[in-house]
Design an enzyme around this catalytic site. Sequence first.
Site, mmCIF file in Angstrom:
data_model
loop_
_atom_site.group_PDB
_atom_site.id
_atom_site.type_symbol
_atom_site.label_atom_id
_atom_site.label_comp_id
_atom_site.label_asym_id
_atom_site.label_seq_id
_atom_site.Cartn_x
_atom_site.Cartn_y
_atom_site.Cartn_z
ATOM 1 N N GLY A 152 0.726 -1.335 -0.007
ATOM 2 C CA GLY A 152 0.016 -0.029 0.035
ATOM 3 C C GLY A 152 0.786 1.382 0.011
ATOM 4 C CD GLN B 26 3.216 5.685 2.727
ATOM 5 O OE1 GLN B 26 2.393 5.222 2.021
ATOM 6 N NE2 GLN B 26 4.215 4.990 3.338
ATOM 7 C CB CYS C 105 4.869 2.043 7.305
ATOM 8 S SG CYS C 105 4.641 3.362 6.284
ATOM 9 C CG LEU C 106 6.613 0.936 1.136
ATOM 10 C CD1 LEU C 106 5.854 1.146 -0.379
ATOM 11 C CD2 LEU C 106 7.458 -0.189 0.957
ATOM 12 C CG HIS D 82 -0.816 1.526 7.286
ATOM 13 N ND1 HIS D 82 -0.034 0.999 8.049
ATOM 14 C CD2 HIS D 82 -0.125 2.007 6.497
ATOM 15 C CE1 HIS D 82 1.010 1.453 7.799
ATOM 16 N NE2 HIS D 82 1.266 1.985 6.858
ATOM 17 C CD GLU D 83 -1.117 2.414 2.585
ATOM 18 O OE1 GLU D 83 -0.579 3.792 2.712
ATOM 19 O OE2 GLU D 83 -0.567 1.655 3.113
ATOM 20 C CG HIS E 76 0.220 6.956 5.292
ATOM 21 N ND1 HIS E 76 1.446 7.318 6.213
ATOM 22 C CD2 HIS E 76 0.676 5.699 5.069
ATOM 23 C CE1 HIS E 76 2.404 6.287 6.196
ATOM 24 N NE2 HIS E 76 1.687 5.126 5.645
HETATM 25 NI NI NI Z 1 2.601 3.257 5.542
#
Ligand code: NI
Length: 167
Positions: free
Chosen positions: A46, A51, A91-92, A133-134, A137
């Site tokens: 995701g 991000q 998470c990236l 989660h996304e 962000h």
């Molecule tokens: Ni994330």
Amino acid sequence: MALLPILHYPDPRLHIRAAPVTEVNAEIRKLVDDMAETMRAAVGIGLAATQVNVHKRLIVLDVSEDQQNLQVFINPKLLSRDGSQEREEGCLSVPGIYDRVTRAEHIVVEALDREGNPFTLEAEGLLATCIQHEMDHLDGKVFVEYLSQLKQNRIKTKLRKRARETL
Ligand code: NI
């Protein structure tokens, strides 16, 4: 398509609240495609526009095993949530850090797709976790903020140290 640089926690830009997308046009579709490519290249499931330092309400994800099922949510809104599940998240933007977070087990979300068409989706399990989660962000929230202050401080120290070492 182009790979976009991903912001790393504790970058303050990860805490900017994203604004709604006003029109799903060619520019937005290019952003969707670039984000999908960036997510796949980074082997993530995701990615939120926040991000990649674009503060628009747009997320992409793919929780399928063969990475062939891209899902796009523009201006996502939770219509309902119920139950609870605890799942290990990564998470990236927080590379190498994994920890358990409790979220709703079942959600209903409405959004626009890549063509700007509205849809409603019921999700549970991993998909529900990933969407929540996304969406966090987009509100400037990173998953580590669900952890204890002690853990958050340790993670900040670790990632700052790693960032210095890679300069
Ligand atoms: Ni994330």
